[in-house]
Write a protein that holds these residues in place. Structure first.
Motif, mmCIF file in Angstrom:
data_model
loop_
_atom_site.group_PDB
_atom_site.id
_atom_site.type_symbol
_atom_site.label_atom_id
_atom_site.label_comp_id
_atom_site.label_asym_id
_atom_site.label_seq_id
_atom_site.Cartn_x
_atom_site.Cartn_y
_atom_site.Cartn_z
ATOM 1 N N ALA A 72 0.827 -1.221 0.000
ATOM 2 C CA ALA A 72 0.000 0.000 0.000
ATOM 3 C C ALA A 72 0.854 1.261 0.000
ATOM 4 N N ARG A 73 1.839 1.321 0.878
ATOM 5 C CA ARG A 73 2.613 2.558 1.000
ATOM 6 C C ARG A 73 3.483 2.795 -0.236
ATOM 7 N N LYS A 74 4.030 1.731 -0.791
ATOM 8 C CA LYS A 74 4.867 1.909 -1.984
ATOM 9 C C LYS A 74 4.038 2.424 -3.159
ATOM 10 N N LEU A 75 2.857 1.837 -3.365
ATOM 11 C CA LEU A 75 2.004 2.294 -4.468
ATOM 12 C C LEU A 75 1.562 3.739 -4.235
ATOM 13 N N SER A 76 1.244 4.083 -2.973
ATOM 14 C CA SER A 76 0.851 5.454 -2.634
ATOM 15 C C SER A 76 2.000 6.432 -2.880
ATOM 16 N N ASP A 77 3.204 6.050 -2.465
ATOM 17 C CA ASP A 77 4.371 6.922 -2.662
ATOM 18 C C ASP A 77 4.675 7.124 -4.144
ATOM 19 N N ILE A 78 4.525 6.063 -4.944
ATOM 20 C CA ILE A 78 4.764 6.165 -6.393
ATOM 21 C C ILE A 78 3.763 7.143 -7.016
ATOM 22 N N CYS A 79 2.485 6.989 -6.673
ATOM 23 C CA CYS A 79 1.452 7.879 -7.236
ATOM 24 C C CYS A 79 1.702 9.332 -6.835
ATOM 25 N N ARG A 80 2.124 9.533 -5.586
ATOM 26 C CA ARG A 80 2.372 10.897 -5.120
ATOM 27 C C ARG A 80 3.552 11.517 -5.872
ATOM 28 N N ALA A 81 4.560 10.697 -6.231
ATOM 29 C CA ALA A 81 5.756 11.215 -6.890
ATOM 30 C C ALA A 81 5.550 11.453 -8.389
ATOM 31 N N LEU A 82 4.523 10.834 -8.971
ATOM 32 C CA LEU A 82 4.274 11.005 -10.407
ATOM 33 C C LEU A 82 3.647 12.370 -10.693
ATOM 34 N N GLY A 83 3.804 12.840 -11.932
ATOM 35 C CA GLY A 83 3.173 14.095 -12.334
ATOM 36 C C GLY A 83 1.715 13.889 -12.688
ATOM 37 N N ASP A 84 0.989 15.008 -12.816
ATOM 38 C CA ASP A 84 -0.437 14.957 -13.139
ATOM 39 C C ASP A 84 -0.696 14.742 -14.630
ATOM 40 N N GLU A 85 0.346 14.921 -15.456
ATOM 41 C CA GLU A 85 0.133 15.017 -16.892
ATOM 42 C C GLU A 85 -0.414 13.723 -17.508
ATOM 43 N N SER A 86 0.166 12.582 -17.134
ATOM 44 C CA SER A 86 -0.181 11.323 -17.809
ATOM 45 C C SER A 86 -1.050 10.441 -16.930
ATOM 46 N N PRO A 87 -1.989 9.706 -17.522
ATOM 47 C CA PRO A 87 -2.749 8.721 -16.738
ATOM 48 C C PRO A 87 -1.836 7.583 -16.301
ATOM 49 N N ILE A 88 -2.304 6.795 -15.360
ATOM 50 C CA ILE A 88 -1.533 5.669 -14.832
ATOM 51 C C ILE A 88 -2.122 4.370 -15.375
ATOM 52 N N ASP A 89 -1.241 3.522 -15.924
ATOM 53 C CA ASP A 89 -1.650 2.194 -16.382
ATOM 54 C C ASP A 89 -1.189 1.162 -15.358
ATOM 55 N N LEU A 90 -2.115 0.341 -14.901
ATOM 56 C CA LEU A 90 -1.780 -0.765 -13.996
ATOM 57 C C LEU A 90 -2.027 -2.070 -14.746
ATOM 58 N N SER A 91 -1.018 -2.938 -14.794
ATOM 59 C CA SER A 91 -1.225 -4.234 -15.456
ATOM 60 C C SER A 91 -0.517 -5.320 -14.666
ATOM 61 N N LEU A 92 -1.235 -6.422 -14.465
ATOM 62 C CA LEU A 92 -0.686 -7.565 -13.739
ATOM 63 C C LEU A 92 -0.089 -8.533 -14.756
ATOM 64 N N GLU A 93 1.217 -8.742 -14.616
ATOM 65 C CA GLU A 93 1.916 -9.665 -15.515
ATOM 66 C C GLU A 93 2.627 -10.697 -14.645
#
Length: 367
Positions: A72-93
């Motif tokens: 949870a915290r790692k995903l939250s920290d990643i989202c917080r560090a990303l810019g607003d410009e691009s959408p986020i793609d999540l894919s399970l591989e």
């Protein structure tokens, strides 16, 4: 599982859920957030086995439905560090979740969704709706007085009382008591009292906004469930009998003091600087239209201060923990505070001069 979501839509619920998830867990999966993608909806769930928070995000572009748990915290920290410009793609591989946004690419470890614990459903016994800002006011007014890690486990939480014509919150740590009251026609057939644990109270308070939009509370035998907008919050209840708070409230005090809340708070804080760092005691000397505040410590340092008050009557000397008094001043939001006293061995009753919805009791101390 494969989906596309805006950063803001994902970050806000993630940050709320990361607050529920404990950093140190006995079960690794409890450090994770459960992601479930289906029908253009992403559902996020976090739990520490005592409280659970579920957030639903719509609309989300779901290419491939599925479910998985990630830190949870790692995903939250990643989202917080990303810019607003691009959408986020999540894919399970395989057993990795890939997070892509613009030129950024992150790979997170996962644990199977089947390992994630569910808070068991139970039959609801009572349902209640009240404005978010009123419940938030009541929690803010009382939560500070909850005990922390007291052996009397029922004090490590907050009493929620519902009757046919009122809702009440009460907290005490054995040295002070805080009570908030809301008159409300609840259709509750009989008096209901449940004890919500400390973690549940603090997380629920974070979800509430200062708005009239209702929050729905469902009270069961073992759980309290709150629905606030797109969030569903569930907390286990503490088993046990909360003390009879009515017996603690002092009656018949004959010394009534009116003071400016901000001035009294500042005077107490100044004197408290030189109080004993463990017991935090200050002595109040009350006389006609004046309140003097004294403090000292084992280093022979002392503080003296005074403020004008509205009071006519016998003089009185009484000691208190200065931190308890300052907490009450912070909880009240009226300009004038009313303090009712009777003798040096009796508790003080503190409330706003023109608002009886909240009251506070602070036990005296020998100095």
């Amino acid at each position: 599982m494969k989906l596309t979501i805006s950063r803001e839509s994902l970050l806000t619920p993630l940050q709320s859920i990361a607050g529920v998830v404990e950093k140190k867990q006995t079960m690794p999966v409890l450090s994770n957030v459960l992601l479930v993608a289906e029908d253009n909806t992403l559902t996020l769930t976090g739990t520490n086995m005592e409280v659970e928070l579920v957030a639903r995000v719509t609309p989300v572009h779901v290419d491939q439905p599925g479910q998985i748990t990630v830190p949870a915290r790692k995903l939250s920290d990643i989202c917080r560090a990303l810019g607003d410009e691009s959408p986020i793609d999540l894919s399970l591989e395989g057993d990795r979740l890939h997070v892509r946004s613009g030129a950024s690419h992150f790979t997170l470890s996962t644990l199977p969704a089947e390992h994630f614990p569910n808070v068991e459903d139970e039959a609801e016994s009572f349902r209640l709706e009240l404005p978010q800002k009123e419940l938030g006011r009541m929690l803010d007014a009382t939560a500070f007085a909850m005990a922390q890690q007291d052996v009397r486990y029922y004090l490590n939480g907050l009493l929620l009382e519902v009757n046919k014509d009122h809702v009440r919150t009460v907290a005490t740590d054995g040295h002070r008591l805080a009570m908030a009251h809301l008159e409300l026609a609840t259709q509750c057939p009989e008096l209901r009292q449940v004890i919500v644990p400390r973690k549940g109270v603090l997380e629920l308070a974070r979800l509430l906004d200062d708005v009239d939009t209702p929050v729905t509370l469902v009270i069961g035998d073992n759980h309290l469930r709150a629905t606030v907008g797109s969030y569903t919050f569930t907390s286990k209840l503490i088993e046990g009998k909360f003390p009879d708070y009515n017996r603690v409230i002092p009656r018949g005090g004959d010394k009534v003091v009116l003071a400016d809340r901000a001035t009294l708070k500042n005077t107490l804080q100044r004197a408290g600087i030189l109080s004993h760092e463990n017991i935090r005691g200050v002595r109040l000397n009350l006389s006609n239209n004046e309140l003097q505040v004294f403090a000292n410590n084992p280093d022979q340092e002392q503080a003296e201060d005074a403020l004008p008050v509205e009071y006519q009557g016998e003089s009185l000397q009484i000691g208190f923990n200065v931190g308890y008094l300052v907490d009450v001043m912070n909880a009240l939001d009226e300009d004038q505070v009313k303090i009712t006293l009777s003798n040096p061995n009796s508790s003080a009753l503190i409330e706003a001069e023109n608002d009886s919805r909240c009251l506070y009791v602070v036990m005296p101390m020998r100095l």
